[in-house]
Motif scaffolding. Structure first.
Motif, short mmCIF file in Angstrom:
data_model
loop_
_atom_site.label_atom_id
_atom_site.label_comp_id
_atom_site.label_asym_id
_atom_site.label_seq_id
_atom_site.Cartn_x
_atom_site.Cartn_y
_atom_site.Cartn_z
N ASP A 140 84.11 15.57 74.30
CA ASP A 140 83.85 16.68 75.20
C ASP A 140 82.41 16.22 75.76
O ASP A 140 82.15 16.67 76.75
N VAL B 137 83.01 14.13 78.82
CA VAL B 137 83.25 15.00 80.00
C VAL B 137 82.25 15.86 80.50
O VAL B 137 81.90 16.03 81.85
N GLN B 138 81.48 16.35 79.72
CA GLN B 138 80.34 17.28 80.19
C GLN B 138 79.31 16.31 80.62
O GLN B 138 78.60 17.03 81.70
N ARG C 34 80.46 16.23 84.15
CA ARG C 34 79.95 17.54 84.65
C ARG C 34 78.46 17.76 85.26
O ARG C 34 78.38 18.06 86.28
N SER D 178 83.15 17.34 89.97
CA SER D 178 84.00 18.50 89.74
C SER D 178 85.26 18.32 88.84
O SER D 178 85.75 16.92 88.44
N GLN D 179 86.00 19.14 88.55
CA GLN D 179 87.24 19.00 87.58
C GLN D 179 88.17 18.01 88.19
O GLN D 179 88.72 17.21 87.69
N GLU D 180 88.32 18.30 89.61
CA GLU D 180 89.19 17.55 90.38
C GLU D 180 88.77 16.23 90.15
O GLU D 180 89.72 15.05 90.39
N ILE E 98 87.02 14.57 88.10
CA ILE E 98 87.38 14.13 86.64
C ILE E 98 88.79 13.53 86.42
O ILE E 98 89.00 12.43 86.09
N VAL E 99 89.74 14.46 86.75
CA VAL E 99 90.94 14.07 86.49
C VAL E 99 91.40 12.95 87.71
O VAL E 99 92.09 12.06 87.31
#
Length: 94
Positions: free
Chosen positions: A45, A48-49, A52, A57-59, A61-62
């Motif tokens: 986590d 990922v943090q 961020r 953005s989440q996009e 990251i994906v």
């Protein structure tokens, strides 16, 4: 070859191969990609943090995860089927 076509300098490409960049957003993507590869997708986590917190953005990251997965997949195909390399090999800087 692709880096040169995208306008990256030799220094930028060498840094990227080592997971480094002077640009904070690029550095965040490289850190996430490196963590994905080193931990075989089992990122924390905190990984990922950190992405961020760096402004991804989440996009994005994906998209980073998808690019890493595609490159691993392509490498497996190339190794399994002994696909000939049609460009100059690069010695890793790590």
């Amino acid at each position: 070859m692709l880096g040169r076509k995208a306008g990256a300098t030799a220094e930028e490409m060498a840094g990227a191969q080592s997971g480094r960049s002077d640009d904070p957003r690029t550095a965040a993507v490289l850190a996430l990609a490196t963590a994905l590869v080193e931990h075989r997708g089992q990122i924390s986590d905190a990984d990922v943090q950190a992405a961020r917190d760096a402004g991804l953005s989440q996009e994005e990251i994906v998209e980073t995860v998808a690019h890493v997965a595609l490159n691993v997949f392509t490498n497996y195909i190339n190794v399994a089927l002994d696909v000939p390399v049609d460009f100059t090999r690069v010695t890793p800087t790590r």
